[in-house]
Design a protein around this motif. Structure first.
Motif, short mmCIF file in Angstrom:
data_model
loop_
_atom_site.label_atom_id
_atom_site.label_comp_id
_atom_site.label_asym_id
_atom_site.label_seq_id
_atom_site.Cartn_x
_atom_site.Cartn_y
_atom_site.Cartn_z
N HIS A 148 -8.71 -8.72 -1.07
CA HIS A 148 -7.73 -8.91 -1.17
C HIS A 148 -6.71 -8.44 -0.29
N ARG A 149 -5.52 -8.46 0.16
CA ARG A 149 -4.40 -8.32 1.78
C ARG A 149 -2.87 -7.76 1.05
N ARG A 150 -3.08 -7.20 1.81
CA ARG A 150 -1.85 -5.56 1.86
C ARG A 150 -0.81 -5.57 2.80
N ARG A 151 0.62 -5.63 2.56
CA ARG A 151 1.72 -5.64 3.74
C ARG A 151 1.39 -4.85 5.16
N HIS A 152 1.74 -4.82 6.15
CA HIS A 152 1.77 -3.68 7.11
C HIS A 152 2.52 -3.89 8.03
N THR A 153 3.14 -3.05 8.45
CA THR A 153 3.89 -3.67 9.69
C THR A 153 2.71 -3.34 10.74
N ARG A 206 4.75 -4.49 20.06
CA ARG A 206 4.85 -3.95 21.00
C ARG A 206 4.36 -3.23 20.84
N GLN A 207 3.09 -2.54 21.40
CA GLN A 207 2.42 -0.98 21.33
C GLN A 207 3.28 0.37 21.98
N THR A 208 3.56 1.25 21.42
CA THR A 208 4.02 2.71 21.45
C THR A 208 3.32 3.15 20.80
N ALA A 209 2.87 4.61 20.94
CA ALA A 209 2.03 5.76 20.00
C ALA A 209 2.76 5.62 18.56
N LEU A 210 4.07 5.75 18.83
CA LEU A 210 4.96 5.55 17.07
C LEU A 210 4.58 4.50 16.59
N ARG A 211 5.07 3.35 17.16
CA ARG A 211 4.61 2.25 16.37
C ARG A 211 2.98 2.06 15.94
N ARG A 212 2.02 2.46 16.56
CA ARG A 212 0.97 2.34 16.45
C ARG A 212 0.34 3.18 15.32
N ALA A 213 0.98 3.94 15.13
CA ALA A 213 1.31 5.48 13.85
C ALA A 213 1.85 4.58 12.85
N SER A 242 1.41 2.31 7.20
CA SER A 242 2.21 0.95 6.30
C SER A 242 0.57 0.88 5.91
N LEU A 243 -0.23 1.02 6.78
CA LEU A 243 -2.01 0.44 6.16
C LEU A 243 -2.35 0.73 5.18
N LEU A 244 -1.90 2.23 5.43
CA LEU A 244 -2.47 3.88 4.36
C LEU A 244 -1.83 3.54 3.49
N ALA A 245 -0.73 4.26 3.28
CA ALA A 245 -0.18 4.06 1.58
C ALA A 245 0.04 2.77 1.32
N HIS A 246 0.07 1.70 2.00
CA HIS A 246 -0.11 0.30 0.75
C HIS A 246 -2.03 0.40 0.42
N GLN A 247 -2.65 0.13 0.62
CA GLN A 247 -3.83 0.32 0.52
C GLN A 247 -4.24 1.66 -0.41
N LEU A 248 -3.56 3.33 -0.42
CA LEU A 248 -3.84 4.00 -0.74
C LEU A 248 -3.09 3.33 -2.75
N LEU A 249 -1.75 3.03 -2.44
CA LEU A 249 -1.04 2.71 -3.26
C LEU A 249 -1.98 1.72 -4.33
N ALA A 250 -2.13 0.46 -3.00
CA ALA A 250 -2.35 -0.92 -5.01
C ALA A 250 -4.21 -1.48 -3.78
N PRO A 251 -4.53 -0.54 -4.19
CA PRO A 251 -6.40 -0.39 -3.97
C PRO A 251 -6.73 -1.65 -4.85
N PRO A 252 -7.65 -2.75 -4.30
CA PRO A 252 -8.59 -3.48 -4.67
C PRO A 252 -8.61 -4.03 -6.33
N ARG A 253 -8.00 -4.71 -6.94
CA ARG A 253 -8.93 -4.52 -8.36
C ARG A 253 -9.92 -5.25 -9.10
#
Length: 427
Positions: free
Chosen positions: A82-87, A91-98, A103-114
């Motif tokens: 089950h794949r979920r989209r994310h940013t 390039r790596q900065t603290a803000l971009r990594r956050a 984005s992973l956290l929000a999408h996976q919590l909103l749409a957990p695997p069925r």
């Protein structure tokens, strides 16, 4: 007793969920371990599901096959992914990594695997989002949560050199504490993680050592033919680094070594957010080449064609983990040179294997001195190289590594007679 039930794998018939940001077709880093683990469970009769991100590593570019897709469910080797989209920050900065983790956290919590109710939830760290999501899914179903610590984001952020790293480290440590405190058991891939995991609130009795394994096959092609195909001269010493080209790796040491030693050829194979900067730094060097990641089938032969395999880290990095490239290097049968801090998982593993030499990090002169010694003593280089496959056979076989993870999960489930999972699941 002759009934076939007595011979069943302890996880047969179970429904398992593995949460891992990285998964096949990603073939470097944590992805191969997550893939082999899930496929191993599926092959032994477990209904295995994986909650993953979109393929993007190590290039930090979205795989074109997944462009425009927000969610996907696919079957790979008997595993439901089950794949979920994310940013995907180029390039790596603290803000971009956050933002990536958020984005992973929000999408996976909103749409957990069925999927059917799992019997257990396993997470691959250092993904903060994956660990938190896995802990919450396990709590929802009141089943054991078992994180496997491949690295810790808090420690890595503090040492990364990324702008805002200290603030990111504090946030990451809080997320790690949240997730690990909810674990039935915690797997660590190296003993150097033990004090840090305990400092995050995990009782010593809940920590289990589950080292990684060598996930690549042995080389099969002629070294001479492979070198000729790659354009590597038979009379030149070739030093190869493969894998991620990030800040943590400190690959500038290899570029600077190439500048000091025009008679040695250096090859950087892979991708990562520092590749462009490294190419710019090496623009005028005829003895340094960049190659794209090798295909999985060709990868072992390319490693074996080199004279020396390099693993590097920045001097500020005290690395507790063992890079996945190192287990692949050992299987290739070539001597390893490790330009890393004398403490940490990488240095420990090189010493334990006897398959390489250690030099101080970010010191091109020391690295070149070690290369000169290896070139002057081919018998010693061959002896070091031969220790790698022997070490893999003795300590890093896939059967042994996967078996340790089976035992970890069986213990958490209580199928070995223990009660490790009792009282560990909470909101």
């Amino acid at each position: 007793m002759t009934g076939s039930a007595s011979h069943l794998h302890p996880l047969t018939g179970r429904t398992l969920l593995l949460v891992s940001t990285n998964y096949a077709p990603e073939h470097t880093g944590i992805g191969p371990y997550a893939t082999q683990l899930a496929e191993h469970w599926a092959a032994r009769g477990a209904d295995t599901h994986v909650l993953a991100g979109m393929p993007h590593y190590p290039s930090w570019r979205l795989d074109p096959a997944y462009a425009g897709r927000w969610r996907a469910t696919e079957s790979r080797a008997g595993v439901t992914v089950h794949r979920r989209r994310h940013t995907v920050p180029p390039r790596q900065t603290a803000l971009r990594r956050a933002l990536f983790e958020a984005s992973l956290l929000a999408h996976q919590l909103l749409a957990p695997p069925r999927m059917p109710r799992p019997h257990a939830v396993v997470a691959q760290m250092p993904s903060l989002a994956g660990a938190v999501v896995a802990a919450r899914i396990a709590a929802r179903y009141r089943v054991p949560f078992v994180p496997v610590v491949q690295d810790l984001m808090g420690a890595a952020a503090a040492q990364s050199g990324i702008s805002g790293g200290d603030r990111a480290a504090a946030v990451a440590a809080r997320a790690e504490r949240y997730a690990l405190s909810r674990a039935a058991l915690v797997g660590i891939i190296h003993d150097s993680f033990r004090p840090r995991v305990q400092a995050l609130g995990v009782a010593p009795g809940r920590i289990r050592l589950v080292p990684n394994w060598s996930h690549v096959s042995r080389p099969s092609a002629s070294r001479t033919k492979t070198r000729a195909r790659l354009g590597w001269a038979p009379d030149r010493q070739v030093v190869l680094h493969c894998g991620n080209m990030g800040l943590k790796q400190g690959l500038e040491v290899l570029v600077d070594a190439a500048r000091l030693a025009p008679g040695v050829d250096f090859v950087l194979m892979g991708d990562g957010n520092q590749r462009t900067a490294l190419q710019e730094r090496a623009r005028s060097l005829p003895n340094l080449r960049f190659l794209p990641p090798a295909e999985s089938a060709d990868f072992p032969d390319v490693l074996a064609a080199a004279d020396v395999l390099a693993v590097t880290q920045r001097a500020s990095v005290l690395d507790m983990s063992v890079p996945s490239k190192l287990t692949s290097y050992f299987a290739a049968g070539r001597p390893v040179i490790a330009s890393v801090a004398a403490e940490g998982g990488t240095a420990d593993e090189v010493r334990r294997s006897g398959a390489g030499v250690l030099v101080p990090p970010e010191d091109p002169a020391a690295l070149l001195a070690a290369l000169k010694e290896l070139a002057a003593d081919p018998a010693e280089a061959d002896r070091l190289g031969a220790r790698g496959p022997a070490y893999v056979d003795e300590h890093l076989s896939a059967a042994a590594g996967l078996g340790r993870l089976d035992d970890l999960l069986a213990e958490a489930l209580g199928t070995d007679g223990s009660t490790a999972h009792e009282g560990a699941v909470r909101e």
